[in-house]
Each structure stands twice: as structure tokens, then as C-alpha cells.
Design a protein around this motif. Structure first.
Motif, mmCIF file in Angstrom:
data_model
loop_
_atom_site.group_PDB
_atom_site.id
_atom_site.type_symbol
_atom_site.label_atom_id
_atom_site.label_comp_id
_atom_site.label_asym_id
_atom_site.label_seq_id
_atom_site.Cartn_x
_atom_site.Cartn_y
_atom_site.Cartn_z
ATOM 1 N N LYS A 76 -2.468 11.450 -7.727
ATOM 2 C CA LYS A 76 -3.827 11.738 -8.196
ATOM 3 C C LYS A 76 -4.886 11.077 -7.314
ATOM 4 O O LYS A 76 -6.082 11.231 -7.562
ATOM 5 N N GLY A 77 -4.451 10.320 -6.309
ATOM 6 C CA GLY A 77 -5.387 9.668 -5.405
ATOM 7 C C GLY A 77 -6.084 8.458 -5.991
ATOM 8 O O GLY A 77 -7.145 8.042 -5.504
ATOM 9 N N LEU A 78 -5.492 7.851 -7.015
ATOM 10 C CA LEU A 78 -6.121 6.726 -7.705
ATOM 11 C C LEU A 78 -5.598 5.374 -7.240
ATOM 12 O O LEU A 78 -6.220 4.337 -7.508
ATOM 13 N N LEU A 79 -4.485 5.382 -6.556
ATOM 14 C CA LEU A 79 -3.820 4.154 -6.169
ATOM 15 C C LEU A 79 -3.115 4.400 -4.842
ATOM 16 O O LEU A 79 -2.688 5.523 -4.559
ATOM 17 N N GLU A 80 -3.000 3.338 -4.041
ATOM 18 C CA GLU A 80 -2.223 3.480 -2.813
ATOM 19 C C GLU A 80 -1.266 2.305 -2.676
ATOM 20 O O GLU A 80 -1.521 1.207 -3.162
ATOM 21 N N ARG A 81 -0.171 2.597 -2.021
ATOM 22 C CA ARG A 81 0.843 1.588 -1.724
ATOM 23 C C ARG A 81 0.752 1.273 -0.242
ATOM 24 O O ARG A 81 0.643 2.173 0.577
ATOM 25 N N ARG A 82 0.829 0.001 0.074
ATOM 26 C CA ARG A 82 0.794 -0.421 1.480
ATOM 27 C C ARG A 82 1.925 -1.401 1.724
ATOM 28 O O ARG A 82 2.218 -2.243 0.888
ATOM 29 N N ARG A 83 2.476 -1.277 2.902
ATOM 30 C CA ARG A 83 3.482 -2.245 3.353
ATOM 31 C C ARG A 83 2.777 -3.170 4.330
ATOM 32 O O ARG A 83 2.103 -2.716 5.246
ATOM 33 N N ALA A 84 2.921 -4.453 4.111
ATOM 34 C CA ALA A 84 2.225 -5.402 4.971
ATOM 35 C C ALA A 84 3.111 -6.608 5.227
ATOM 36 O O ALA A 84 4.043 -6.888 4.471
ATOM 37 N N GLY A 85 2.806 -7.293 6.283
ATOM 38 C CA GLY A 85 3.530 -8.510 6.586
ATOM 39 C C GLY A 85 4.837 -8.237 7.305
ATOM 40 O O GLY A 85 5.140 -7.111 7.721
ATOM 41 N N ARG A 86 5.610 -9.264 7.437
ATOM 42 C CA ARG A 86 6.861 -9.183 8.184
ATOM 43 C C ARG A 86 7.917 -8.374 7.446
ATOM 44 O O ARG A 86 8.689 -7.668 8.052
ATOM 45 N N ASP A 87 7.963 -8.505 6.136
ATOM 46 C CA ASP A 87 8.967 -7.804 5.353
ATOM 47 C C ASP A 87 8.384 -6.451 4.911
ATOM 48 O O ASP A 87 7.637 -6.367 3.942
ATOM 49 N N GLN A 88 8.721 -5.409 5.619
ATOM 50 C CA GLN A 88 8.188 -4.083 5.351
ATOM 51 C C GLN A 88 8.768 -3.459 4.076
ATOM 52 O O GLN A 88 8.346 -2.391 3.670
ATOM 53 N N ARG A 89 9.729 -4.132 3.446
ATOM 54 C CA ARG A 89 10.274 -3.627 2.189
ATOM 55 C C ARG A 89 9.331 -3.893 1.030
ATOM 56 O O ARG A 89 9.369 -3.213 0.017
ATOM 57 N N VAL A 90 8.484 -4.897 1.167
ATOM 58 C CA VAL A 90 7.567 -5.270 0.089
ATOM 59 C C VAL A 90 6.365 -4.332 0.103
ATOM 60 O O VAL A 90 5.677 -4.203 1.110
ATOM 61 N N VAL A 91 6.146 -3.679 -1.032
ATOM 62 C CA VAL A 91 5.038 -2.746 -1.184
ATOM 63 C C VAL A 91 3.947 -3.420 -2.002
ATOM 64 O O VAL A 91 4.218 -4.007 -3.052
ATOM 65 N N ARG A 92 2.730 -3.347 -1.523
ATOM 66 C CA ARG A 92 1.571 -3.903 -2.220
ATOM 67 C C ARG A 92 0.722 -2.756 -2.751
ATOM 68 O O ARG A 92 0.636 -1.697 -2.134
ATOM 69 N N LEU A 93 0.099 -2.978 -3.900
ATOM 70 C CA LEU A 93 -0.646 -1.932 -4.595
ATOM 71 C C LEU A 93 -2.145 -2.202 -4.544
ATOM 72 O O LEU A 93 -2.578 -3.351 -4.704
ATOM 73 N N PHE A 94 -2.905 -1.116 -4.348
ATOM 74 C CA PHE A 94 -4.361 -1.204 -4.277
ATOM 75 C C PHE A 94 -4.965 0.028 -4.930
ATOM 76 O O PHE A 94 -4.442 1.131 -4.782
ATOM 77 N N THR A 95 -6.085 -0.161 -5.629
ATOM 78 C CA THR A 95 -6.799 0.996 -6.164
ATOM 79 C C THR A 95 -7.562 1.649 -5.012
ATOM 80 O O THR A 95 -7.986 0.973 -4.075
ATOM 81 N N THR A 96 -7.720 2.942 -5.089
ATOM 82 C CA THR A 96 -8.523 3.688 -4.124
ATOM 83 C C THR A 96 -9.964 3.736 -4.645
ATOM 84 O O THR A 96 -10.214 3.375 -5.805
ATOM 85 N N PRO A 97 -10.911 4.208 -3.835
ATOM 86 C CA PRO A 97 -12.271 4.386 -4.370
ATOM 87 C C PRO A 97 -12.286 5.297 -5.607
ATOM 88 O O PRO A 97 -13.018 5.026 -6.561
ATOM 89 N N ALA A 98 -11.464 6.343 -5.617
ATOM 90 C CA ALA A 98 -11.395 7.215 -6.795
ATOM 91 C C ALA A 98 -10.834 6.457 -7.993
ATOM 92 O O ALA A 98 -11.299 6.626 -9.124
ATOM 93 N N GLY A 99 -9.846 5.613 -7.764
ATOM 94 C CA GLY A 99 -9.284 4.796 -8.837
ATOM 95 C C GLY A 99 -10.303 3.805 -9.376
ATOM 96 O O GLY A 99 -10.407 3.595 -10.590
ATOM 97 N N GLN A 100 -11.075 3.218 -8.473
ATOM 98 C CA GLN A 100 -12.125 2.287 -8.900
ATOM 99 C C GLN A 100 -13.192 3.017 -9.702
ATOM 100 O O GLN A 100 -13.672 2.510 -10.709
ATOM 101 N N GLY A 101 -13.522 4.228 -9.280
ATOM 102 C CA GLY A 101 -14.499 5.027 -10.019
ATOM 103 C C GLY A 101 -14.016 5.340 -11.423
ATOM 104 O O GLY A 101 -14.786 5.280 -12.387
ATOM 105 N N LEU A 102 -12.743 5.669 -11.540
ATOM 106 C CA LEU A 102 -12.177 5.933 -12.871
ATOM 107 C C LEU A 102 -12.276 4.678 -13.734
ATOM 108 O O LEU A 102 -12.688 4.746 -14.889
ATOM 109 N N LEU A 103 -11.929 3.527 -13.175
ATOM 110 C CA LEU A 103 -11.973 2.279 -13.935
ATOM 111 C C LEU A 103 -13.404 1.916 -14.338
ATOM 112 O O LEU A 103 -13.622 1.373 -15.424
ATOM 113 N N ASP A 104 -14.359 2.225 -13.471
ATOM 114 C CA ASP A 104 -15.760 1.914 -13.788
ATOM 115 C C ASP A 104 -16.239 2.667 -15.027
ATOM 116 O O ASP A 104 -17.139 2.204 -15.728
#
Length: 176
Positions: free
Chosen positions: A97-125
Motif C-alpha cells: 500500500k506504500g505506507l511502510l518500507e523495509r531497508r537493509r542497513a549495516g554490515r548484516d544485510q539480513r537485518v531488515v529495518r522498518l520505516f514509514t513512508t510519507p504516505a504512511g506518515q500522512g495516514l498516521l497524521d
């Protein structure tokens, strides 16, 4: 979660006390209160779905990610009290739905980090509060003694039931 004892061959339990009619009335009152609870939760979930286009559990997940950007899937599942695979499936829907994105960062690319997208932030607002779940909010507001008694009573009830679904403890109440 410990396995619940089987009661398939046990005789029906006698009600506590010898109140007869009083016990029957108490049982009916509890059934009615459970119905009110379940219907309240269903209504809350339905309103969230209609207002936001996501389930109440998905909205809660978005709030948790907004509160701590970069949250891991495992940490999110713990905060929502759901299984990691259930959280992952929920995140798939939010990502589509374009509300959240997963990013891999750091040395261990297996770890996925979660972030809201601008659309997700708009929904939360524009989302109704509290997003962390009406039941969670209400349980946290109970006095400690009431919460402990409720936990014990529900534990007793589940032990007596013949077919509890132990896996249900790690799934949202409303279908996601």
C-alpha cells in the motif's frame, strides 16, 4: 506457551460454590460482557478499516514504526504480541500500500529495518487515536489487581475449554 491439559475424558467440572441460580446468572453476565467486548473490538476494527483503509493491527504496527524508525521485524512482533511470520505478512500488506518500507542497513544485510513512508506518515497524521489498540489501552488502564485477576481467570477458563487454539495468542484479534 505451555501446552494446555486435555480434558477430553474428564467429567464436566462442577461450578464453584453451590449458588445454583446465582452462579448461572453470573455465567450469563460474563457471556454478555464477553459479547460486548468482542463486538466493541470488531466495531473499533471496522471503524479503523473504514476511516484509514488498513486494519487496526496494521495501524498499530505503523504507529510503532513511527515511534521508533528503524525498528526490526522481531521487535515489532514483540510490541504487537504477534508471531514474527504474522508481523511479516502484515508488513507485506503495508508495503504494497506504500505506507511502510523495509531497508537493509549495516554490515548484516539480513537485518531488515522498518520505516514509514510519507504516505504512511500522512495516514498516521489523520488516524484516530489511540492507535495502539483499544484493548491494549484498556488493559493498561486497569488496576494491577484487576489485571492479575483477569489474567488468572482467563487462564483458568482456557484450561477448562476442550479446544483452545494455542496459536491464536500470537495473531491479531481481527483478521488482517
Amino acid at each position: 506457551m505451555a501446552s494446555l491439559p486435555s480434558r477430553a475424558h474428564s467429567p464436566p467440572a462442577e461450578p464453584h460454590g453451590s449458588g445454583g441460580r446465582a452462579e448461572e446468572m453470573r455465567v450469563q453476565a460474563v457471556i454478555q460482557r464477553l459479547r460486548v467486548l468482542f463486538r466493541s473490538l470488531q466495531g473499533h476494527s471496522r471503524r479503523i478499516q473504514e476511516d484509514c483503509g488498513v486494519s487496526a493491527a496494521q495501524l498499530w504496527a505503523l504507529w510503532e514504526v513511527q515511534l521508533e524508525p528503524g525498528l526490526s521485524v522481531g521487535d515489532l512482533s514483540q510490541r504487537l504480541s504477534i508471531h514474527v511470520s504474522t508481523a511479516s505478512n502484515m508488513l507485506d500488506k503495508l508495503e504494497r500500500k506504500g505506507l511502510l518500507e523495509r531497508r537493509r542497513a549495516g554490515r548484516d544485510q539480513r537485518v531488515v529495518r522498518l520505516f514509514t513512508t510519507p504516505a504512511g506518515q500522512g495516514l498516521l497524521d489523520n488516524a484516530p487515536a489511540p492507535a495502539q489498540g483499544e484493548l491494549n489501552r484498556a488493559l493498561q488502564a486497569l488496576p494491577a489487581e484487576s489485571l492479575a485477576a483477569l489474567e488468572a481467570g482467563l487462564g483458568d477458563l482456557l484450561e477448562i475449554m476442550e479446544t483452545p487454539d494455542e496459536k491464536a495468542a500470537l495473531k491479531p484479534i481481527a483478521d488482517d
